[in-house]
Design a protein around this motif. Structure first.
Motif, mmCIF file in Angstrom:
data_model
loop_
_atom_site.group_PDB
_atom_site.id
_atom_site.type_symbol
_atom_site.label_atom_id
_atom_site.label_comp_id
_atom_site.label_asym_id
_atom_site.label_seq_id
_atom_site.Cartn_x
_atom_site.Cartn_y
_atom_site.Cartn_z
ATOM 1 N N LEU A 21 14.416 2.137 10.476
ATOM 2 C CA LEU A 21 14.499 1.732 9.066
ATOM 3 C C LEU A 21 13.377 0.864 8.835
ATOM 4 N N LEU A 22 12.718 -0.159 9.960
ATOM 5 C CA LEU A 22 11.624 -0.812 9.559
ATOM 6 C C LEU A 22 10.418 -0.207 9.418
ATOM 7 N N LEU A 23 10.419 0.834 10.212
ATOM 8 C CA LEU A 23 9.026 1.884 10.248
ATOM 9 C C LEU A 23 9.228 2.470 8.933
ATOM 10 N N GLY A 24 10.481 3.067 8.270
ATOM 11 C CA GLY A 24 10.434 3.689 7.017
ATOM 12 C C GLY A 24 10.203 2.770 5.819
ATOM 13 N N VAL A 25 10.544 1.475 6.116
ATOM 14 C CA VAL A 25 10.262 0.508 4.852
ATOM 15 C C VAL A 25 8.609 0.044 4.838
ATOM 16 N N ALA A 26 7.926 -0.145 6.142
ATOM 17 C CA ALA A 26 6.553 -0.077 6.041
ATOM 18 C C ALA A 26 5.746 0.999 5.656
ATOM 19 N N LEU A 27 6.212 1.959 5.862
ATOM 20 C CA LEU A 27 5.554 3.289 5.486
ATOM 21 C C LEU A 27 5.661 3.451 4.007
ATOM 22 N N THR A 28 6.757 3.029 3.642
ATOM 23 C CA THR A 28 6.997 3.316 1.849
ATOM 24 C C THR A 28 6.111 2.525 1.239
ATOM 25 N N ILE A 29 6.011 1.109 1.683
ATOM 26 C CA ILE A 29 4.896 0.136 1.014
ATOM 27 C C ILE A 29 3.496 0.692 1.162
ATOM 28 N N ALA A 30 3.078 1.003 2.460
ATOM 29 C CA ALA A 30 1.970 1.351 2.715
ATOM 30 C C ALA A 30 1.600 2.685 1.658
ATOM 31 N N LEU A 31 2.545 3.574 1.569
ATOM 32 C CA LEU A 31 2.220 4.809 0.632
ATOM 33 C C LEU A 31 2.115 4.368 -0.934
ATOM 34 N N GLN A 32 2.885 3.257 -1.134
ATOM 35 C CA GLN A 32 2.695 2.901 -2.428
ATOM 36 C C GLN A 32 1.254 2.170 -2.827
ATOM 37 N N PHE A 33 0.740 1.505 -1.803
ATOM 38 C CA PHE A 33 -0.571 0.728 -2.074
ATOM 39 C C PHE A 33 -1.541 2.188 -1.959
ATOM 40 N N ILE A 34 -1.433 3.185 -1.111
ATOM 41 C CA ILE A 34 -2.359 4.164 -1.053
ATOM 42 C C ILE A 34 -2.313 5.093 -2.331
ATOM 43 N N TYR A 35 -1.122 5.409 -2.668
ATOM 44 C CA TYR A 35 -0.835 6.212 -4.083
ATOM 45 C C TYR A 35 -1.723 5.467 -5.154
ATOM 46 N N GLU A 36 -1.703 4.106 -5.331
ATOM 47 C CA GLU A 36 -2.316 3.392 -6.368
ATOM 48 C C GLU A 36 -3.820 3.805 -6.373
ATOM 49 N N HIS A 37 -4.369 3.514 -5.104
ATOM 50 C CA HIS A 37 -6.037 3.686 -4.823
ATOM 51 C C HIS A 37 -6.135 5.104 -5.228
ATOM 52 N N VAL A 38 -5.425 6.327 -4.558
ATOM 53 C CA VAL A 38 -5.579 7.323 -5.053
ATOM 54 C C VAL A 38 -5.692 7.836 -6.184
ATOM 55 N N ARG A 39 -4.623 7.273 -7.194
ATOM 56 C CA ARG A 39 -4.241 7.516 -8.377
ATOM 57 C C ARG A 39 -5.748 7.038 -9.141
ATOM 58 N N TYR A 40 -6.079 5.853 -8.804
ATOM 59 C CA TYR A 40 -7.162 5.400 -9.767
ATOM 60 C C TYR A 40 -8.504 6.353 -9.522
ATOM 61 N N TYR A 41 -8.591 6.762 -8.389
ATOM 62 C CA TYR A 41 -9.858 7.701 -8.122
ATOM 63 C C TYR A 41 -9.478 8.856 -9.022
ATOM 64 N N ARG A 42 -8.414 9.449 -8.895
ATOM 65 C CA ARG A 42 -8.028 10.798 -9.438
ATOM 66 C C ARG A 42 -8.370 10.430 -11.099
ATOM 67 N N GLU A 43 -7.668 9.460 -11.566
ATOM 68 C CA GLU A 43 -7.866 9.102 -13.055
ATOM 69 C C GLU A 43 -9.456 9.187 -13.652
ATOM 70 N N HIS A 44 -10.065 8.688 -12.555
ATOM 71 C CA HIS A 44 -11.678 8.335 -13.028
ATOM 72 C C HIS A 44 -12.655 9.494 -12.645
ATOM 73 N N GLU A 45 -12.066 10.477 -11.975
ATOM 74 C CA GLU A 45 -12.876 11.752 -11.243
ATOM 75 C C GLU A 45 -13.221 12.495 -12.510
ATOM 76 N N ILE A 46 -12.842 12.591 -13.684
ATOM 77 C CA ILE A 46 -13.299 13.418 -14.598
ATOM 78 C C ILE A 46 -14.534 12.692 -15.233
#
Length: 171
Positions: A21-46
């Motif tokens: 359960l703790l591992l799942g929560v930690a991974l969810t939080i980490a993926l949220q931060f990674i997603y925001e970072h990747v989304r920023y670069y994807r939006e600015h790629e063009i």
């Protein structure tokens, strides 16, 4: 971990469940931060691609220069004026600059500028917005569908007329 523990021992352990359960929560939080970072670069790629396309060393710019320096100089002028017009109109300045530079790229393949431009843009994998401006060249295949496309077409029309008047005055 819980599934593998159960498959091995055919029983559940509370500490393994809590760890999972703790591992799942930690991974969810980490993926949220990674997603925001990747989304920023994807939006600015063009935007980055468009900036690269304005460089004189970009392959399509070189090809246009090799075809005709006069055509390239005209395209640069359209690009610069379209960028300034976009600034005033509140449109995408960089897109207008790139569209102004490449809207007649089809001329390097022959007289059917709109059709050839569409082919060249597809071959060179131009971003969709630039492809659309090229495709809408003087309304031959499609009418301008965005403010940026309309700005490029109007600026080119005005500059072509000015160049014609200058040529007539020199005669």
């Amino acid at each position: 971990p819980t599934i593998f523990y159960y498959l091995e021992y055919r029983t559940y352990a509370l500490n393994i469940l809590l760890f999972s359960l703790l591992l799942g929560v930690a991974l969810t939080i980490a993926l949220q931060f990674i997603y925001e970072h990747v989304r920023y670069y994807r939006e600015h790629e063009i935007d980055n691609i468009l900036q690269d396309m304005l460089d004189e060393e970009f392959s399509a710019a070189k090809e246009l220069r090799r075809y005709s320096m006069k055509e390239y100089e005209h395209a640069k002028l359209v690009s610069n004026v379209a960028k300034e017009a976009a600034k005033i109109a509140g449109a995408d300045e960089v897109l207008c600059a790139v569209g102004g530079l490449y809207y007649r790229i089809g001329i390097i393949k022959g007289e059917q500028i709109a059709e050839n431009g569409e082919k060249v843009a597809a071959e060179k994998c131009f971003p969709e917005k630039v492809y659309q401006i090229i495709k809408e060249y003087y309304g031959v295949l499609e009418l301008p569908s965005t403010p940026e496309s309309a700005i490029v077409q109007m600026i080119d029309g005005v500059l072509c007329r000015i160049e014609e008047m200058r040529a007539n005055d020199e005669m």
